[in-house]
Design a protein around this motif. Structure first.
Motif, mmCIF file in Angstrom:
data_model
loop_
_atom_site.group_PDB
_atom_site.id
_atom_site.type_symbol
_atom_site.label_atom_id
_atom_site.label_comp_id
_atom_site.label_asym_id
_atom_site.label_seq_id
_atom_site.Cartn_x
_atom_site.Cartn_y
_atom_site.Cartn_z
ATOM 1 N N HIS A 1 17.335 11.797 -22.612
ATOM 2 C CA HIS A 1 16.122 12.613 -22.662
ATOM 3 C C HIS A 1 16.449 14.031 -23.093
ATOM 4 C CE1 HIS A 1 12.105 14.021 -21.753
ATOM 5 N NE2 HIS A 1 12.637 14.984 -20.975
ATOM 6 N N GLU A 2 17.545 14.615 -22.538
ATOM 7 C CA GLU A 2 17.923 15.965 -22.932
ATOM 8 C C GLU A 2 18.268 16.025 -24.418
ATOM 9 O OE1 GLU A 2 21.050 17.293 -20.438
ATOM 10 O OE2 GLU A 2 19.794 17.396 -18.617
ATOM 11 N N GLU A 3 18.947 14.967 -24.922
ATOM 12 C CA GLU A 3 19.265 14.926 -26.352
ATOM 13 C C GLU A 3 17.974 14.877 -27.191
ATOM 14 O OE1 GLU A 3 21.825 11.644 -27.062
ATOM 15 O OE2 GLU A 3 23.578 12.573 -26.094
ATOM 16 N N PHE A 4 17.003 14.092 -26.735
ATOM 17 C CA PHE A 4 15.730 14.017 -27.467
ATOM 18 C C PHE A 4 15.052 15.395 -27.543
ATOM 19 C CE2 PHE A 4 15.187 9.358 -25.972
ATOM 20 C CZ PHE A 4 16.053 8.933 -26.952
ATOM 21 N N THR B 1 22.260 7.967 -17.522
ATOM 22 C CA THR B 1 22.064 7.685 -18.946
ATOM 23 C C THR B 1 20.689 8.150 -19.425
ATOM 24 O OG1 THR B 1 23.516 5.749 -18.778
ATOM 25 C CG2 THR B 1 22.041 5.860 -20.681
ATOM 26 N N ALA B 2 19.664 7.886 -18.607
ATOM 27 C CA ALA B 2 18.305 8.311 -18.958
ATOM 28 C C ALA B 2 18.215 9.817 -19.103
ATOM 29 C CB ALA B 2 17.302 7.809 -17.920
ATOM 30 N N GLY C 1 3.536 5.928 -22.942
ATOM 31 C CA GLY C 1 3.195 7.280 -22.529
ATOM 32 C C GLY C 1 4.134 7.870 -21.482
ATOM 33 N N GLN C 2 5.218 7.206 -21.185
ATOM 34 C CA GLN C 2 6.148 7.723 -20.186
ATOM 35 C C GLN C 2 7.470 8.105 -20.845
ATOM 36 O OE1 GLN C 2 6.314 5.715 -16.339
ATOM 37 N NE2 GLN C 2 4.695 4.310 -17.045
ATOM 38 N N ARG C 3 8.151 9.077 -20.210
ATOM 39 C CA ARG C 3 9.472 9.486 -20.686
ATOM 40 C C ARG C 3 10.532 8.488 -20.179
ATOM 41 N NH1 ARG C 3 9.477 15.400 -18.202
ATOM 42 N NH2 ARG C 3 8.934 14.073 -16.425
#
Length: 452
Positions: A391-394, A386-387, A373-375
């Motif tokens: 996340h932006e790509e997702f 990297t994270a 349940g976490q990003r």
């Protein structure tokens, strides 16, 4: 209208005469076959004052309204019926001589008693109004009151159902004052006789009338229906005596007290036995039908319950089988997912992790139950830069709904890895976007491992 009512009354009279003739023939046949020897008459012990009253009053005038089978005139003009037989027996016991004077309505009969032109009546019921001008003897029988309504209309069960409806009664009916007092919403219409009351019910000008249950049974008609008993109301048989005649009242009470019970029962059976048996038969038939339909309804309900329970049992078993198959599929899918050597993950529309396999946990050195349940930017699994990029790509891919296959360098806690990454949007059965499904294959040169 008056012409029609005249014809109605004439027809009622013809029917009454025919009915009485048939009844008398039946009674005569019964008496011929079953007549017992005439009972011996034992005179009533009267005091001198009472005997003197009888000598001074050689005739007792009986105000009489024809009311079969209690009191009526036969084709020869002779008075007959249950009450006539009772008076004949009292006459034999006391020496009183009764002379009948016909009245043509209850109202007129009461007038004869009130003005002194008659001494007693045999067909008046007791009420508070009548007690002001009349004394009443001991009771020697009785019957209930019944509703008489138009055939096809709903049966009346109680007076409460007559609110805002027309109730027709002969003038000065025994129940009239009580009904007016206790049920003011009932519209009461007064007529002279029961024949007129029944005619108004037949024509629909009145909703119902109320009559003695014995008398009501004597007028069968396709337009009328004898309904339920009026609960809590009983018409006892009394001899009504004009006020101011205590000697006559005393003589009559002594005679009624001395009246053999067996003989009184015999007289009532002679006149009312057939009617009582008919009504009892109807009641028994009604109860039998009620029991039958009750049992039938119970059987139908029981059968439907069994069928429903059987259907419910089958449905529950089917659903349990479906749930078991789904559980088996989920277990299989989970085993299949964990058996895959490459990391695989599933993220929702907000980029939160909803599912991953064992290879994903090992590659990022995490446990699913800790990061569910976490990003990616919310956990310390990869370097912050990297994270953020991943996340932006997702999120961009969720907006564009495009698949992505790319070769890239990925910095993990375990070191730098060269990977071939894939991510694809996935949808629900109704075509709604649900999230991203992704993973990668480790292609780092010189590394024989398939994942990092």
């Amino acid at each position: 209208m008056l012409f029609e009512r005249g014809w109605i009354h004439t027809l009622n009279g013809v029917l009454l005469v025919s009915l009485l003739s048939c009844w008398r023939i039946g009674v005569a046949a019964h008496l011929v076959l079953n007549e017992d020897p005439a009972p011996s008459v034992r005179p009533v012990q009267l005091d001198e004052h009472e005997r003197q009253w009888i000598r001074d009053n050689p005739a007792v005038i009986v105000a009489s309204v024809q009311y079969p089978l209690y009191l009526f005139q036969d084709e020869h003009g002779h008075w007959n019926g249950l009450n006539s037989d009772v008076l004949k027996r009292i006459s034999a016991m006391t020496g009183l001589r009764f002379v009948f004077r016909e009245s043509f309505s209850t109202d007129r009969m009461l007038e004869h008693l009130e003005n002194g032109s008659a001494d007693i009546s045999t067909t008046l019921a007791v009420n508070d109004e009548r007690r002001l001008t009349l004394d009443f003897s001991h009771a020697f029988g009785g019957a209930g009151w019944v509703f008489v309504g138009r055939a096809g209309e709903p049966a009346v069960q109680s007076l409460e159902q007559l609110a805002k409806r027309v109730l027709v009664l002969p003038a000065r009916h025994a129940l009239e004052s009580t009904i007016r007092r206790d049920y003011p919403s009932i519209e009461i219409r007064s007529v002279k006789t029961y024949a007129e009351a029944r005619a108004l019910v037949e024509s629909g000008e009145a909703y119902v009338t109320i009559e003695n249950e014995i008398g009501a049974q004597l007028f069968p008609s396709g337009l009328l229906h004898v309904g339920e008993l009026l609960e809590g109301k009983w018409e006892a048989d009394h001899l009504a005596v004009r006020k101011g005649q205590p000697e006559l009242l005393g003589i009559l009470n002594k005679a009624l007290e001395a009246f053999p019970a067996a003989e009184l029962r015999s007289i009532r059976q002679k006149w009312l036995g057939g009617i009582g048996a008919e009504r009892t038969s109807k009641r028994q038939q009604s109860r039998t039908q009620l029991i039958f339909w009750g049992l039938f309804a119970g059987c139908v309900f029981g059968t439907l319950s069994l069928l429903w329970n059987r259907r419910l049992t089958v449905e529950i078993k089917r659903r349990r089988d479906v749930e078991k198959r789904l559980d088996d599929q989920l277990v299989f899918q989970r085993a299949l997912l964990d058996a895959m050597p490459d990391p695989v993950f599933v993220r929702d529309l907000e980029g939160r992790l909803t599912l991953c396999n064992k290879s994903y946990e090992e590659a990022l050195s995490i446990r699913f139950d800790q990061v569910q349940g976490q990003r990616l930017i919310d956990v310390d699994a990869v370097p912050e830069n990297t994270a953020g990029v991943l996340h932006e790509e997702f999120m961009e891919q969720l907006q564009t709904r495009r698949t992505r296959f790319s070769k890239r360098h990925l910095q993990l806690r375990s070191g730098h890895r060269e990977i071939y990454q894939w991510t694809v949007p996935f949808y629900s059965a109704d075509g709604q976007l649900r999230g991203l499904l992704g993973g990668w294959t480790d292609i780092t040169p010189g590394d024989d491992a398939s994942r990092g």
